[in-house]
Design a protein around this motif. Structure first.
Motif, short mmCIF file in Angstrom:
data_model
loop_
_atom_site.label_atom_id
_atom_site.label_comp_id
_atom_site.label_asym_id
_atom_site.label_seq_id
_atom_site.Cartn_x
_atom_site.Cartn_y
_atom_site.Cartn_z
N ASP A 214 -0.39 -4.54 -4.44
CA ASP A 214 -1.20 -4.62 -3.19
C ASP A 214 -1.04 -3.19 -2.52
O ASP A 214 -0.30 -2.49 -2.76
CB ASP A 214 -0.37 -5.65 -2.44
CG ASP A 214 -0.50 -6.97 -2.84
OD1 ASP A 214 -1.42 -7.47 -3.19
OD2 ASP A 214 0.56 -7.72 -2.69
N GLU A 216 -0.64 -2.12 0.46
CA GLU A 216 0.19 -1.79 1.14
C GLU A 216 1.64 -1.01 0.55
O GLU A 216 2.41 -0.31 0.81
CB GLU A 216 0.71 -2.80 2.14
CG GLU A 216 -0.19 -3.23 3.24
CD GLU A 216 0.00 -4.35 4.04
OE1 GLU A 216 1.39 -4.39 4.89
OE2 GLU A 216 -0.69 -5.17 4.11
N THR A 217 1.69 -1.90 -0.83
CA THR A 217 2.96 -1.34 -1.37
C THR A 217 2.76 -0.17 -2.27
O THR A 217 3.80 0.65 -1.97
CB THR A 217 3.14 -2.53 -2.75
OG1 THR A 217 3.13 -3.97 -2.00
CG2 THR A 217 4.49 -2.21 -3.50
N ASN A 362 0.61 -11.19 -7.26
CA ASN A 362 0.71 -10.43 -5.88
C ASN A 362 -0.55 -11.08 -5.27
O ASN A 362 -1.29 -11.80 -5.59
CB ASN A 362 0.71 -8.94 -6.03
CG ASN A 362 -0.43 -8.60 -6.77
OD1 ASN A 362 -1.71 -9.14 -6.72
ND2 ASN A 362 -0.45 -7.08 -6.93
N GLU A 363 -0.26 -10.77 -3.92
CA GLU A 363 -1.52 -11.21 -2.69
C GLU A 363 -2.84 -11.04 -3.25
O GLU A 363 -3.58 -11.88 -3.33
CB GLU A 363 -1.27 -10.71 -1.52
CG GLU A 363 -2.27 -11.22 -0.45
CD GLU A 363 -1.99 -10.89 1.01
OE1 GLU A 363 -2.68 -11.24 1.89
OE2 GLU A 363 -1.01 -9.74 1.20
N ILE A 375 1.57 -15.92 2.54
CA ILE A 375 2.39 -14.76 1.92
C ILE A 375 3.55 -14.42 2.98
O ILE A 375 3.45 -14.65 4.31
CB ILE A 375 1.51 -13.37 2.48
CG1 ILE A 375 0.13 -13.66 1.51
CG2 ILE A 375 2.32 -12.04 1.60
CD1 ILE A 375 0.25 -13.88 0.06
N ARG A 377 6.97 -12.58 4.11
CA ARG A 377 7.07 -11.18 4.11
C ARG A 377 8.46 -10.91 4.96
O ARG A 377 8.70 -11.74 6.11
CB ARG A 377 6.19 -10.23 4.73
CG ARG A 377 4.95 -10.42 3.99
CD ARG A 377 3.63 -9.60 4.71
NE ARG A 377 4.14 -8.21 4.87
CZ ARG A 377 3.24 -7.20 5.10
NH1 ARG A 377 1.74 -7.68 5.58
NH2 ARG A 377 3.35 -5.84 5.24
N PRO A 379 11.23 -7.51 5.96
CA PRO A 379 11.79 -6.37 5.66
C PRO A 379 13.04 -6.09 5.45
O PRO A 379 14.10 -6.58 5.89
CB PRO A 379 11.37 -5.43 7.01
CG PRO A 379 11.38 -6.56 7.88
CD PRO A 379 11.11 -8.05 7.34
N GLU A 395 9.99 -3.95 1.62
CA GLU A 395 10.18 -5.34 2.30
C GLU A 395 9.85 -6.24 0.80
O GLU A 395 9.85 -5.78 -0.21
CB GLU A 395 8.94 -5.60 3.04
CG GLU A 395 7.62 -5.44 2.55
CD GLU A 395 6.57 -5.79 3.46
OE1 GLU A 395 6.73 -6.31 4.37
OE2 GLU A 395 5.22 -5.86 2.68
N ARG A 397 7.73 -9.57 -0.47
CA ARG A 397 6.48 -10.24 -0.39
C ARG A 397 6.41 -11.29 -1.01
O ARG A 397 6.49 -11.18 -2.39
CB ARG A 397 5.30 -9.33 -0.37
CG ARG A 397 5.15 -8.29 0.62
CD ARG A 397 4.14 -7.04 0.14
NE ARG A 397 2.92 -7.40 0.02
CZ ARG A 397 2.01 -7.23 0.93
NH1 ARG A 397 2.42 -6.65 2.00
NH2 ARG A 397 0.74 -7.87 0.77
N ALA A 452 13.22 -14.68 3.82
CA ALA A 452 11.74 -14.39 3.55
C ALA A 452 11.17 -15.88 3.70
O ALA A 452 10.23 -16.05 4.37
CB ALA A 452 11.30 -13.72 2.35
#
Length: 478
Positions: A214, A216-217, A362-363, A375, A377, A379, A395, A397, A452
């Motif tokens: 993803d 963001e990762t 993954n997403e 999803i 999440r 942290p 985090e 996910r 989570a």
């Protein structure tokens, strides 16, 4: 020396790495007449000698050096260690030697396995040659692994370069190091050498770091690496390498911007390729491509009495995958049961710091498949153990559909250890509600899984409807 007049071996294994050793160990102890052929000077394969074991040893040493510099964060005096790379590599060697004892050829000979050192090459579908020996067999297992892939960059060979196979011979820390390739090997070694004191530039052709993750990762990990002083350049293709230690690169396919990176050492980490060229597969009639040996779901090649497992056939270049596939081969080649591979639940870890662990979808992949997923999440910065250890980056996910886990990505401390609770949940098809209901010891990093999952149930628990129900219960029941 010829074995042609002797009875054919019941099982001939080519390759003494993790996959080959697992098959040989089980077959030998079950009384199967087995020959194991390894072309190198010792058993254990790349994982032991140039891969997993030395790299994780180096990574740990580099982490200790980084923690010494961070002493003030823990109320201790900070210290900038003077790194003697020769001493570091001596420790790496000692760890390899210690584990090598488990792969002593005499151990396997004690199981009844005939261990042969030499380059194996098929002379036909039922015979291989190794040195001056001709060995015939009823069934064969190819487990020759893979080797570093080296791109055809002009000037690279003349300038000289390191790979994950040869980097362990270094005795002096490179002042400036360029790493070509930001896959798992490149990321791990780039961070390790940066923490030991090298000025590291990480180069990759992909438009962003870890394009399979993803966005963001990948961006989160990039920020962490750059925060440690690593220069990360993505969307960069290497045009040529000059002998005086200059890597000239071309940014992107559409850009004409050319710039140079001056280095003292160049580490090529551009992936791996199956190590099968010397096997004479055509003589045996075994189908193969540049990506490896072609196998079916039972890991049989196009010649049904010849099996393959591990990196030489893919699809995942992990030691734990090689060991798993070895178990499938044992079921088919030794017990003659129609066992098939199942790649639905395969954990994979990049051992940077913090670690990045993945399992399932993954997403991005789930959305691409048109799946209606949630999803979840949470942290690490809100996990008490992570706060106590000042390891709060990253985090969890979780990808959930209809209450079941389809996949997970963990970027955080010890993610490679934490991923296995989720792997078990996926393998056993356990609903995520069971994770929430499971008592997790406090304070542990593993609490991140429960917390989570609770983000799924929290909004429902505290919804207006539930609040009305609770008020009704309170009035009804004294």
């Amino acid at each position: 020396m010829s074995d042609s007049n002797h009875k054919p071996r019941e099982l001939v294994i080519i390759g003494g790495g993790p996959a080959g050793l697992v098959v040989a160990s089980v077959a030998g102890q079950l009384g199967v007449r087995t020959t194991l052929i390894e072309r190198g000077p010792a058993l254990g394969g790349d994982c032991l000698h140039t891969g997993c074991v030395p790299s994780k040893t180096l990574i740990h040493t580099a982490r200790v050096a980084a923690l010494m510099r961070r002493g003030a964060e823990f109320g201790l005096p900070a210290a900038d260690p003077r790194v003697d790379l020769g001493a570091v590599m001596d420790r790496v060697r000692s760890v390899v030697d210690s584990i090598q004892a488990h792969d002593d050829p005499e151990r396997f000979r004690g199981y009844g396995v005939d261990v042969v050192f030499g380059e194996a090459r098929f002379a036909g579908p039922r015979e291989v040659r190794a040195g001056d020996r001709r060995i015939s067999g009823r069934r064969f297992v190819i487990a020759t692994g893979s080797r570093p892939a080296v791109p055809p960059i002009p000037g690279l060979a003349e300038a000289g370069y390191l790979t994950s196979d040869t980097v362990w011979s270094l005795r002096e820390l490179p002042r400036r190091l360029a790493v070509l390739g930001a896959g798992p090997i490149g990321l791990e070694l780039a961070q390790a050498f940066a923490r030991l004191g090298s000025r590291v530039t990480l180069l990759d052709m992909a438009p962003r770091l870890l394009p399979g993750e993803d966005p963001e990762t990948g961006e989160a990990l990039r920020s962490i690496l750059e925060g440690e002083g690593i220069r990360v350049l993505t969307g960069v293709g290497v045009e040529r390498v000059e002998k005086n230690g200059v890597v000239t690169t071309l940014r992107g396919r559409e850009s004409e911007t050319v710039f140079a990176v001056e280095v003292d050492e160049l580490l090529v980490a551009a992936g791996r390729q199956p190590d099968i060229e010397a096997l004479g597969l055509d003589a045996a009639g075994v189908a193969h491509t540049r990506t490896g040996i072609t196998v079916d779901a039972r890991l049989r090649t196009s010649v049904k009495h010849i099996f393959a497992c591990g990196d030489c056939c893919g699809p995942h270049p992990f030691t734990h995958m090689a060991e798993y596939q070895a178990g499938v081969v044992i079921g088919n080649a030794v017990f003659r049961l129609p066992r098939r591979v199942d790649y639905r639940v395969v954990p994979r870890v990049i051992y940077c710091d913090p670690e990045l662990a993945r399992i399932g979808l993954n997403e991005t992949e789930a959305r691409r498949q048109g799946l209606d997923v949630e999803i979840l999440r949470f942290p690490f910065g809100q996990v008490d153990r992570a706060i106590a250890e000042n390891e709060t980056a990253g985090e969890a996910r979780l990808v959930v559909r209809k209450g079941r886990l389809l996949g997970a990505t963990l970027l955080g401390p010890h993610a490679g250890e934490l991923i296995h609770e989720l792997a078990l949940a996926m393998q056993a098809k356990i609903p995520v509600s069971r994770i929430s209901a499971t008592i997790h010891a406090y304070p542990t990093l593993a609490q991140i899984h429960r917390r989570a999952v609770n983000t799924l149930y929290g909004p429902r628990l505290f919804s207006p409807r539930t609040r009305r129900l609770v008020r009704w219960i309170q009035r009804l029941i004294p």
